[in-house]
Design a protein around this motif. Structure first.
Motif, mmCIF file in Angstrom:
data_model
loop_
_atom_site.group_PDB
_atom_site.id
_atom_site.type_symbol
_atom_site.label_atom_id
_atom_site.label_comp_id
_atom_site.label_asym_id
_atom_site.label_seq_id
_atom_site.Cartn_x
_atom_site.Cartn_y
_atom_site.Cartn_z
ATOM 1 N N ILE A 190 -2.997 -22.359 10.298
ATOM 2 C CA ILE A 190 -3.165 -21.489 10.052
ATOM 3 C C ILE A 190 -2.046 -21.281 9.306
ATOM 4 O O ILE A 190 -0.939 -21.223 9.640
ATOM 5 C CB ILE A 190 -3.315 -20.329 11.067
ATOM 6 C CG1 ILE A 190 -4.397 -20.372 11.723
ATOM 7 C CG2 ILE A 190 -3.537 -18.916 10.494
ATOM 8 C CD1 ILE A 190 -5.555 -21.301 11.114
ATOM 9 N N LEU A 191 -2.489 -20.324 7.748
ATOM 10 C CA LEU A 191 -1.109 -19.962 7.435
ATOM 11 C C LEU A 191 -0.774 -18.801 6.410
ATOM 12 O O LEU A 191 -1.583 -18.061 6.275
ATOM 13 C CB LEU A 191 -1.768 -20.817 5.624
ATOM 14 C CG LEU A 191 -0.227 -21.201 4.725
ATOM 15 C CD1 LEU A 191 1.455 -20.994 4.863
ATOM 16 C CD2 LEU A 191 -0.815 -21.691 3.388
ATOM 17 N N SER A 200 -7.063 -24.868 7.259
ATOM 18 C CA SER A 200 -7.261 -25.655 7.297
ATOM 19 C C SER A 200 -7.379 -26.678 7.785
ATOM 20 O O SER A 200 -6.759 -26.823 8.836
ATOM 21 C CB SER A 200 -6.847 -25.585 5.542
ATOM 22 O OG SER A 200 -5.591 -25.846 5.518
ATOM 23 N N CYS A 201 -7.979 -27.809 7.729
ATOM 24 C CA CYS A 201 -8.286 -29.119 8.598
ATOM 25 C C CYS A 201 -6.921 -29.851 8.044
ATOM 26 O O CYS A 201 -7.517 -29.846 7.277
ATOM 27 C CB CYS A 201 -9.341 -29.274 8.848
ATOM 28 S SG CYS A 201 -10.562 -28.864 9.695
ATOM 29 N N GLY A 242 -10.321 -27.638 18.676
ATOM 30 C CA GLY A 242 -11.127 -28.464 18.557
ATOM 31 C C GLY A 242 -12.470 -28.950 17.559
ATOM 32 O O GLY A 242 -13.735 -29.271 17.599
ATOM 33 N N SER A 243 -11.995 -27.279 16.261
ATOM 34 C CA SER A 243 -13.384 -27.077 15.478
ATOM 35 C C SER A 243 -13.042 -28.431 14.377
ATOM 36 O O SER A 243 -13.782 -28.396 13.589
ATOM 37 C CB SER A 243 -12.949 -25.997 15.244
ATOM 38 O OG SER A 243 -11.455 -25.607 14.587
ATOM 39 N N GLY A 265 4.112 -17.445 4.568
ATOM 40 C CA GLY A 265 4.645 -18.876 4.503
ATOM 41 C C GLY A 265 4.729 -19.192 5.628
ATOM 42 O O GLY A 265 4.712 -20.769 6.078
ATOM 43 N N GLN A 266 4.826 -19.075 7.318
ATOM 44 C CA GLN A 266 4.338 -19.449 8.312
ATOM 45 C C GLN A 266 2.845 -19.947 8.698
ATOM 46 O O GLN A 266 2.283 -20.231 8.040
ATOM 47 C CB GLN A 266 4.348 -18.220 9.822
ATOM 48 C CG GLN A 266 4.477 -18.624 10.983
ATOM 49 C CD GLN A 266 4.719 -17.778 11.895
ATOM 50 O OE1 GLN A 266 4.458 -16.596 11.499
ATOM 51 N NE2 GLN A 266 4.805 -18.028 12.749
ATOM 52 N N ARG A 267 3.161 -21.644 9.528
ATOM 53 C CA ARG A 267 1.921 -22.634 10.177
ATOM 54 C C ARG A 267 1.650 -22.375 10.822
ATOM 55 O O ARG A 267 3.150 -22.539 11.834
ATOM 56 C CB ARG A 267 2.273 -23.171 9.003
ATOM 57 C CG ARG A 267 2.114 -23.308 7.838
ATOM 58 C CD ARG A 267 3.260 -24.988 7.211
ATOM 59 N NE ARG A 267 3.361 -25.214 5.656
ATOM 60 C CZ ARG A 267 2.287 -25.340 4.406
ATOM 61 N NH1 ARG A 267 1.262 -25.565 4.959
ATOM 62 N NH2 ARG A 267 2.229 -25.229 3.418
ATOM 63 N N ILE A 268 0.737 -22.103 12.092
ATOM 64 C CA ILE A 268 0.544 -22.196 12.692
ATOM 65 C C ILE A 268 -0.707 -23.279 13.261
ATOM 66 O O ILE A 268 -1.375 -22.628 12.863
ATOM 67 C CB ILE A 268 0.721 -20.805 13.559
ATOM 68 C CG1 ILE A 268 1.198 -20.412 13.404
ATOM 69 C CG2 ILE A 268 0.001 -21.186 15.315
ATOM 70 C CD1 ILE A 268 1.599 -18.513 14.335
#
Length: 88
Positions: free
Chosen positions: A63-64, A78-79, A53-54, A45-48
């Motif tokens: 990143i999840l 995902s962007c 620049g991608s 569940g953590q989001r970073i």
């Protein structure tokens, strides 16, 4: 026995401390790093956010920690829209 004025002050103090704790928790909810290799451990569940620049202009890679498997936490990439100061 406490007076109503003292009781009111204690309630205001507790409300202020609770509000500060809640704002600190939401402010630190999403961490940002410059490279995906800098993410050592990812919890479920953590989001970073990764600022490498991608992603297209105005977006940032997120990143999840999506699912828990026998080998650890599965990551999804995902962007997402970049939230920051608005420029005129």
């Amino acid at each position: 026995m406490m007076t109503s004025k003292a009781t009111r002050r204690i309630h205001l103090l507790l409300a202020a401390v609770g509000g500060m704790a809640a704002s600190m928790q939401t402010a630190s909810a999403i961490e940002q790093v410059p490279r995906e290799q800098d993410i050592i451990e990812l919890r479920l569940g953590q989001r970073i956010q990764v600022d490498d620049g991608s992603c297209p202009t105005g977006q940032i890679k997120e990143i999840l920690g999506a699912t828990l498997t026998a080998s650890g936490v599965t990551r999804t990439r995902s962007c997402v829209p970049r939230f920051g100061t608005k420029k005129k």
